[in-house]
Design an enzyme around this catalytic site. Structure first.
Site, PDB file in Angstrom:
ATOM      1  N   GLY A  56       0.867  -1.118   0.185  1.00 14.64           N
ATOM      2  CA  GLY A  56      -0.142  -0.038  -0.005  1.00 14.64           C
ATOM      3  C   GLY A  56       0.799   1.281  -0.080  1.00 14.64           C
ATOM      4  CD  GLN A 102       3.301   5.818   3.062  1.00 12.51           C
ATOM      5  OE1 GLN A 102       2.258   5.246   2.384  1.00 12.51           O
ATOM      6  NE2 GLN A 102       4.294   5.054   3.877  1.00 12.51           N
ATOM      7  CB  CYS A 159       5.111   2.171   7.935  1.00 14.48           C
ATOM      8  SG  CYS A 159       4.506   3.666   7.007  1.00 14.48           S
ATOM      9  CG  LEU A 160       6.490   1.146   1.736  1.00 12.48           C
ATOM     10  CD1 LEU A 160       5.938   1.349   0.507  1.00 12.48           C
ATOM     11  CD2 LEU A 160       7.598   0.001   1.713  1.00 12.48           C
ATOM     12  CG  HIS A 198      -0.758   1.366   7.362  1.00 16.69           C
ATOM     13  ND1 HIS A 198      -0.015   0.740   8.254  1.00 16.69           N
ATOM     14  CD2 HIS A 198      -0.081   2.121   6.382  1.00 16.69           C
ATOM     15  CE1 HIS A 198       1.030   1.085   7.804  1.00 16.69           C
ATOM     16  NE2 HIS A 198       1.005   1.808   6.944  1.00 16.69           N
ATOM     17  CD  GLU A 199      -1.534   2.408   2.774  1.00 10.92           C
ATOM     18  OE1 GLU A 199      -0.918   3.382   2.929  1.00 10.92           O
ATOM     19  OE2 GLU A 199      -0.870   1.301   2.860  1.00 10.92           O
ATOM     20  CG  HIS A 213       0.088   6.686   5.825  1.00  8.82           C
ATOM     21  ND1 HIS A 213       1.283   7.158   6.420  1.00  8.82           N
ATOM     22  CD2 HIS A 213       0.351   5.512   5.506  1.00  8.82           C
ATOM     23  CE1 HIS A 213       2.191   6.297   6.532  1.00  8.82           C
ATOM     24  NE2 HIS A 213       1.607   5.258   6.056  1.00  8.82           N
TER      25      HIS A 213
HETATM   26  O1  GNR Z   1       3.781  -2.523   2.422  1.00 10.80           O
HETATM   27  C1  GNR Z   1       2.955  -2.303   3.822  1.00 10.80           C
HETATM   28  N1  GNR Z   1       2.976  -3.380   4.204  1.00 10.80           N
HETATM   29  C2  GNR Z   1       1.973  -3.602   5.498  1.00 10.80           C
HETATM   30  C3  GNR Z   1       1.721  -4.714   6.287  1.00 10.80           C
HETATM   31  C4  GNR Z   1       0.814  -4.701   7.120  1.00 10.80           C
HETATM   32  C5  GNR Z   1       0.128  -3.696   7.455  1.00 10.80           C
HETATM   33  C6  GNR Z   1       0.132  -2.647   6.502  1.00 10.80           C
HETATM   34  C7  GNR Z   1       1.054  -2.274   5.523  1.00 10.80           C
HETATM   35  S1  GNR Z   1       1.143  -0.937   4.452  1.00 10.80           S
HETATM   36  C8  GNR Z   1       2.697  -1.009   4.033  1.00 10.80           C
HETATM   37  C9  GNR Z   1       2.974  -0.054   2.987  1.00 10.80           C
HETATM   38  C10 GNR Z   1       2.886   1.477   3.641  1.00 10.80           C
HETATM   39  O2  GNR Z   1       3.608   2.006   4.488  1.00 10.80           O
HETATM   40  N2  GNR Z   1       1.729   1.913   3.299  1.00 10.80           N
HETATM   41  O3  GNR Z   1       1.515   3.237   4.054  1.00 10.80           O
HETATM   42 NI    NI Z   2       2.533   3.360   6.039  1.00 16.59          NI
END
Ligand code: GNR
Ligand code: NI
Length: 173
Positions: free
Chosen positions: A46, A51, A94-95, A136-137, A140
């Protein structure tokens, strides 16, 4: 094909509240494709626009495994309309916080309204990993990171580590 640099903790950009996309036009679609390129390159499942430094309410998700066909999803101006009563625990990453993982508890399902790449209103009942990822997104888009859902001790540790790393890291361009 454009891979954009990722914004990393503790950059205050990540704490901004993103603004709604006003019109789904070719520029928005081209930017969404750049987001997908960036996500696939990372690789991640995601990515929210903030980001890569754009405070816009849009995000991409692809939960397909490596051996599966790509399944890109684009969500513009997503809104959580309701969440299920059940919760699920998932080890998140999270990236913007590379190589740090922690378990986060979230509602196990969510009804999400959003606009697709044709500008059409859509809805999705997300469950499983999709529910975790989309929450999660959307966090953000509101300046919230998954570390805000863990213990303060762990959060302070990871913020300190990334603050130190950022001081060592040369600033690019
Ligand atoms: O790549 C991602 N893996 C992930 C694993 C578990 C829960 C959420 C994520 S999202 C993350 C990419 C990211 O930072 N998205 O904002
Ligand atoms: Ni993230």
């Amino acid at each position: 094909m454009t891979i954009k640099p990722l914004v990393l903790l503790p950059d205050p950009i990540l704490r901004q509240t993103s603004k709604p996309v006003e019109r789904v036009d070719d520029a928005v679609r081209a930017f969404a494709d750049d987001m997908l390129d960036t996500m696939y390159d990372a690789p991640g499942i995601g990515l929210a626009a903030i980001q890569v430094g754009e405070p816009l309410r849009m995000l991409v998700i692809d939960l397909a495994k490596e051996d599966e066909e790509k399944a890109p999803h684009l969500f513009i101006n997503p809104e959580i309309m309701s969440q299920g009563d059940e919760v699920s625990l998932y080890e998140e990453g999270c990236l913007s916080i590379p190589d740090f993982y922690a378990e986060v508890e979230r509602p196990a399902s969510a009804l999400v309204h959003y606009i697709d790449r044709d500008g059409k209103q859509q809805e999705m009942e997300a469950t499983g990993l999709m529910a975790t990822c989309i929450q999660h997104e959307i966090d953000h888009l509101n300046g919230v990171l998954f570390i805000d859902h863990i213990s303060r001790l762990k959060r302070d540790m990871v913020v300190r580590k990334f603050t130190k790393l950022a001081k060592q890291r040369p600033v690019i361009a």
